[in-house]
Design an enzyme around this catalytic site. Structure first.
Site, PDB file in Angstrom:
ATOM      1  N   HIS A   1     -56.133  42.470 -14.327  1.00  0.00           N
ATOM      2  CA  HIS A   1     -56.087  43.437 -15.458  1.00  0.00           C
ATOM      3  C   HIS A   1     -57.356  43.130 -16.233  1.00  0.00           C
ATOM      4  O   HIS A   1     -58.697  43.145 -15.790  1.00  0.00           O
ATOM      5  CB  HIS A   1     -54.940  42.426 -16.660  1.00  0.00           C
TER       6      HIS A   1
ATOM      7  N   HIS B   1     -56.167  52.886 -10.959  1.00  0.00           N
ATOM      8  CA  HIS B   1     -55.783  52.176 -12.082  1.00  0.00           C
ATOM      9  C   HIS B   1     -54.364  52.904 -11.913  1.00  0.00           C
ATOM     10  O   HIS B   1     -54.246  53.789 -11.382  1.00  0.00           O
ATOM     11  CB  HIS B   1     -56.395  53.443 -13.615  1.00  0.00           C
TER      12      HIS B   1
ATOM     13  N   ASP C   1     -63.213  48.595 -16.179  1.00  0.00           N
ATOM     14  CA  ASP C   1     -63.835  47.260 -15.936  1.00  0.00           C
ATOM     15  C   ASP C   1     -64.982  47.290 -15.277  1.00  0.00           C
ATOM     16  O   ASP C   1     -65.923  46.698 -15.472  1.00  0.00           O
ATOM     17  CB  ASP C   1     -62.790  46.060 -15.054  1.00  0.00           C
TER      18      ASP C   1
END
Ligand SMILES: CC(C)(COP(=O)(O)OP(=O)(O)OC[C@H]1O[C@@H](n2cnc3c(N)ncnc32)[C@H](O)[C@@H]1OP(=O)(O)O)[C@@H](O)C(=O)NCCC(=O)NCCS
Length: 372
Positions: A216, A255, A308
């Site tokens: 995460h 994802h 990210d």
């Protein structure tokens, strides 16, 4: 018995108007029906937070009032300052954040979450993150400035010098982009805690704990570590091929919901060109090769770059040391967590899913006590 869904994939566990991840079409919609790419060029983090909390963008007076309220709530409480100073400066910054937020929310009795508390908790995150960095560096803690916006004040408390406008812009954009993202793991954790009737700080502490993991929020740091190991654009192919052969996951790729390019990654990818030109070169080649390898290995999966990956480049350009990346993510997402908690209060129902028993049926195993 309902069907088992590992990772709760595909399970609808809440109704929300805070934000929507339209994975099939690569769209992120914030409260009020705004697409993230339309909001980003025109709103600051404070405006985005107001939108998530209230469902509409603030007018000038409301924005001034929010800024004033946040600036007035930047000081740590006595127990929170004590908790901060009691911790070894080299402790994982997420552990410091989790502990200090917990101390900041300590009260004599259980309280119902309020908007005022949401604003105050959001306002205090930069103070914790800034002090964490200063202590890590063996430097004096810098006091918050009343006259600076949220992003600028965070940079001020980290560095103790006037923040460069570009750095403020890049950090503020990141904060707007990451403020909410549907029912992600940390938001779900916050809603689970809220569903028991607990207080707001407890919900946020639960969310911080969930965000810490590399699957995460920890993925931004993992992505930057991966880019550090790769070192240069020329080394990307060799490094990624070897990592893939070792069955390592590429940080910043894949994802659970997006089935096409993450719109936030697209915005940050572009921004990274100017924010961190050198690292951008390595990252762009890494992205190209990583996607090639993933497409070959999993032709049926979307295998796209996630937020990210490019966030790690933009945050670097904004002057954020990588050890702070996950805490900066939390500094953004706290407005979303609290918006979700407040939203859930209107129809509070204990979140209590079922599990499927895979142990032996009673009576199959003789009950034997070992002698003590
Ligand atoms: C985000 C993530 C957890 C989503 O995973 P998911 O959709 O549940 O996919 P799964 O974990 O079921 O993986 C499915 C397959 O794709 C592969 N895969 C998924 N993401 C991968 C990645 N980043 N690198 C290499 N392989 C990957 C898995 O190895 C698996 O292969 P297998 O079937 O041969 O074992 C996953 O993509 C991941 O671990 N990414 C890296 C961490 C990251 O960037 N997290 C931030 C998310 S915003």
């Amino acid at each position: 018995m309902a069907e088992f869904s590992p990772g709760l994939e595909g399970v609808v566990a809440a109704e929300t108007a805070v934000s929507e991840v339209d994975g099939a079409n690569g769209r992120l919609i914030y409260r009020g029906g705004y697409l993230i790419e339309d909001l980003v060029p025109v709103v600051s983090y404070e405006e985005a937070a107001y939108l998530l909390w209230h469902g509409e963008l603030p007018n000038e007076g409301a924005l001034d009032a929010l800024r004033e309220q946040m600036a007035g709530a930047r000081q740590l409480s006595k127990p929170a300052r004590g908790a901060l100073l009691a911790m070894d400066p080299v402790t994982d910054p997420m552990d410091i954040l989790r502990t200090v937020v917990s101390a900041q929310g300590a009260s004599k009795s259980l309280t119902k979450p309020t908007l005022e508390e949401a604003v105050a908790l959001t306002a205090v995150f930069p103070t914790i993150v800034g002090a964490t960095l200063r202590r890590r560096q063996g430097k004096e803690i810098v006091e918050p400035r009343h006259d600076l916006g949220h992003a600028a004040n965070l940079l001020w408390m980290m560095n103790g010098e006037e923040p460069a406008p570009d750095n403020v812009h890049w950090l503020d954009t990141y904060l707007v982009l990451l403020a909410d993202h549907g029912l992600n793991a940390s938001t779900f954790a916050a809603r689970v805690v809220a569903s028991t009737g607990s207080d707001l700080a407890s919900c946020v502490v639960g969310a911080i704990a969930a965000l810490k993991g590399p699957a995460h929020g920890g993925a931004t740091l993992a992505a930057r570590n991966m880019l550090d190991k790769i070192g240069s654009a020329g080394n990307a192919e060799k490094w990624l091929t070897e990592a893939h052969a070792r069955h390592e996951r590429f940080s910043g790729f894949g994802h659970r919901v997006y089935r096409t390019y993450d719109p936030r990654a697209k915005i940050l990818r572009e921004m990274a060109r100017t924010a961190a030109p050198e690292l951008h070169k390595t990252a762009a080649r890494t992205e190209e090769v990583a996607l090639q390898i993933l497409h070959e290995a999993h032709p049926d999966r979307p295998n796209a770059t996630n937020v990210d990956f490019w966030a790690s480049v933009v945050l670097t350009g904004a002057g954020i040391p990588k050890e702070l990346f996950t805490t900066i993510f939390a500094t953004s997402r706290v407005s979303g967590w609290t918006a979700h908690v407040l939203e859930s209060l209107s129809d509070l129902r204990l979140i209590r899913p079922a599990s499927r028993w895979i142990g032996p049926q009673p009576g199959k195993k003789p009950l034997q006590l070992t002698k003590r």
